[in-house]
Write an enzyme that holds these catalytic residues in place. Structure first.
Site, PDB file in Angstrom:
ATOM      1  CD  GLN A 106      22.295 -34.171  28.587  1.00  0.00           C
ATOM      2  OE1 GLN A 106      21.676 -33.942  29.611  1.00  0.00           O
ATOM      3  NE2 GLN A 106      23.601 -33.945  28.468  1.00  0.00           N
ATOM      4  CE1 TYR A 126      22.644 -37.522  35.052  1.00  0.00           C
ATOM      5  CE2 TYR A 126      20.774 -37.641  33.579  1.00  0.00           C
ATOM      6  CZ  TYR A 126      21.524 -36.943  34.499  1.00  0.00           C
ATOM      7  OH  TYR A 126      21.158 -35.674  34.850  1.00  0.00           O
ATOM      8  NE  ARG A 170      32.476 -24.633  34.615  1.00  0.00           N
ATOM      9  CZ  ARG A 170      33.577 -25.099  35.192  1.00  0.00           C
ATOM     10  NH1 ARG A 170      33.793 -24.849  36.477  1.00  0.00           N
ATOM     11  NH2 ARG A 170      34.455 -25.801  34.518  1.00  0.00           N
TER      12      ARG A 170
END
Length: 412
Positions: A117, A187, A364
Site C-alpha cells: 500500500q 491521506y 479484522r
C-alpha cells in the site's frame, strides 16, 4: 512503458445466465495471477521499529499467506519521510529495499502474492513524531502533533509524484506483485478530494475535476513507470463519513475518471477518515478508554474530553456494511472492484461474487484467524469468530493483534 487503457481487463460481471465466479478459485488481477479472490486488506502492523522490515513483520504476513489468502497487503508504505503516519513506518527507498525483497520472497514461497500500500499520509501524518511538518491540500491544525499542517505547494506535489514513482519502482524491483495507491481515509490524495479539507483557489481546488488532479496524476505516473510488470490498484472512498468529505456521488464520479484514464487494474472500495471519522470504516464497538491509554499526552487528555469522545463515533456492525454503497459503484463502472468492510462469512463472499465484485478484502477477521480463508475454502468453517470489539485498533503502536485471544503473531 505506458499501458493502453483498452488492454486493461474489464470486470467479470456475471451475466444473468452465467454462474458467479468461485471466490476460492484462481483469478487474475491485471497481469498477476492469484490463487484465489481473497485479499488481506492493509491494516497497520506496528512491526517496523526504526522504519525497517523485521522478522515480526514478515511473520505477520506469512501467517495469512500460509492461511490461504490470495493476496496480502503490506500497510502504509510511505513515499516520503513527511508522508509517514509516524516515525515507526517504512519509507520505501534504497535503504529498505533489501528487507522488502526478503518479505516478498517469503510470501511467494508460501504461495500467495504480495501488495504494497503506497501512500503519503498528508494531514494524517504526525509531524512531531516524524520531525517534519505534515502536508495537506490546505493549511489546518493537526490534532495528532498539535502543529499546523502546511498547504502543499506546486513544487511539493511535483516532488511527491516523483516520490510515488520511485517507490513504485523500488517495490517492483523488490518483487512486489501489486501496488495499492492509497487515495482514501483523508491521506494526502484524499485530502485534495474532500472539499472540506481542500479550500484551495488554484488549479488543485474547486470543482471535483481539479480536486481529482493529484490522484489521477499519481496513478498515471506510476503506471507509466511500471507498465505491466505488476498490477496497480487504488483504495478509494464510497463515503468519507463527515461533512465536507467525499460523498458517494462524488466517489462514483472520481472512480469513473480513474476508469477512463485506464491506469489502474482495480479499485478497492473503502470509506471513512482516519482524521475526521475513523469508526466509519471499522464499525462495531468503540474502545475509547483503550484508545486514550495508547496515545501520548496531550492527545490522551484530549480524547477524554467530550469533544475527544465525540470524535470516536459508534456505528453498529453489520456484515458487508459498505455493500449498498459499493453496489452503486458496481452499477456505474466496468473495471474490477474489491469489496471491503465487515466480510466474515463464506456466504457473504459468495454474494459479493454474485453482485459482480471481483475480489473480497478482509481485515479484522484475518487478524483474529489468519487461517480463516483456508478453513472457509475447505468447508471447515462457515464464518469467522471476530466479535468486532475493535480493541485491536489501539494496539497498532505496540504490535497490532487481537487482544481477545493469545496473540497469533510474534510481537518482537
Amino acid at each position: 512503458m505506458a499501458s493502453d487503457a483498452s488492454q486493461r481487463p474489464a470486470a467479470d460481471v456475471p451475466a444473468p445466465d452465467v454462474p458467479a465466479p468461485d471466490v476460492f478459485a484462481p483469478a487474475r488481477l491485471g497481469p498477476v495471477r492469484l490463487r484465489n479472490r481473497t485479499v488481506k486488506a492493509a491494516t497497520f502492523e506496528g512491526r517496523a521499529p526504526q522504519g525497517r522490515v523485521t522478522d515480526a513483520l514478515i511473520d505477520y504476513h506469512l501467517a495469512v499467506a500460509r492461511g490461504g489468502v490470495g493476496l496480502t497487503t503490506v500497510a502504509y508504505l510511505a513515499v516520503a519521510p513527511e508522508g509517514r503516519t509516524h516515525r515507526e513506518q517504512i519509507v520505501v527507498g534504497p535503504q529498505t529495499r533489501g528487507g522488502l525483497a526478503r518479505m516478498a520472497d517469503a510470501i511467494h514461497e508460501a504461495g500467495a502474492a504480495i501488495a504494497g500500500q503506497v501512500g503519503h499520509a498528508g494531514p494524517v501524518a504526525n509531524g512531531r513524531s516524524n520531525g517534519v511538518h505534515a502536508l495537506a491540500a490546505s493549511r489546518m491544525p493537526s490534532p495528532l502533533s498539535m502543529q499546523m499542517v502546511r498547504s502543499a505547494s506546486d513544487a511539493d506535489l511535483t516532488r511527491i509524484t516523483r516520490d510515488y514513482v520511485a517507490a513504485a519502482r523500488t517495490l517492483v524491483d523488490a518483487g512486489f506483485d501489486v501496488l495499492e495507491l492509497h487515495m482514501a481515509h483523508s491521506y494526502l490524495i484524499s485530502s485534495f478530494l474532500a472539499p472540506g479539507l481542500n479550500r484551495r483557489k488554484d488549479d488543485w481546488g474547486g470543482p471535483l475535476e481539479r480536486r481529482a488532479r493529484l490522484g489521477r496524476q499519481v496513478a498515471r505516473a506510476v503506471r507509466d513507470e511500471v507498465g505491466d510488470s505488476c498490477a496497480v490498484t487504488a483504495k478509494i472512498s464510497v463515503s468519507d463519513g463527515f461533512k465536507g468529505g467525499v460523498t458517494t456521488d462524488e466517489g462514483i464520479e472520481y472512480a469513473a475518471m480513474l476508469e477512463s484514464d485506464g491506469a489502474l487494474d482495480a479499485l478497492q472500495l473503502s470509506g471513512g477518515s482516519s482524521l475526521m471519522n475513523p469508526m466509519y470504516l471499522f464499525r462495531g464497538e468503540t474502545p475509547v478508554r483503550e484508545f486514550a491509554e495508547s496515545m501520548p499526552f496531550p492527545v490522551r487528555w484530549g480524547m477524554r474530553t467530550p469533544i475527544g469522545r465525540g470524535f470516536l463515533k459508534t456505528y453498529p456492525f453489520e456484515e458487508a456494511y459498505f455493500r449498498a454503497k459499493a453496489l452503486r459503484f458496481r452499477e456505474a463502472l466496468s473495471m474490477p472492484l474489491m469489496l471491503l468492510g465487515g466480510i466474515n462469512r463464506a456466504d457473504t463472499m459468495e454474494q459479493a461474487m454474485a453482485d459482480g465484485f471481483d475480489f473480497v478484502a478482509m481485515g479484522r477477521a484475518l487478524l483474529r484467524e489468519p487461517d480463516l480463508v483456508a478453513r472457509l475454502a475447505a468447508g471447515r468453517a462457515a464464518e469467522g469468530v471476530c466479535i468486532h470489539c475493535n480493541r485491536c485498533m489501539p494496539t497498532i503502536y505496540s504490535g497490532t493483534r487481537c487482544v481477545v485471544i493469545d496473540p497469533p503473531f510474534p510481537m518482537q
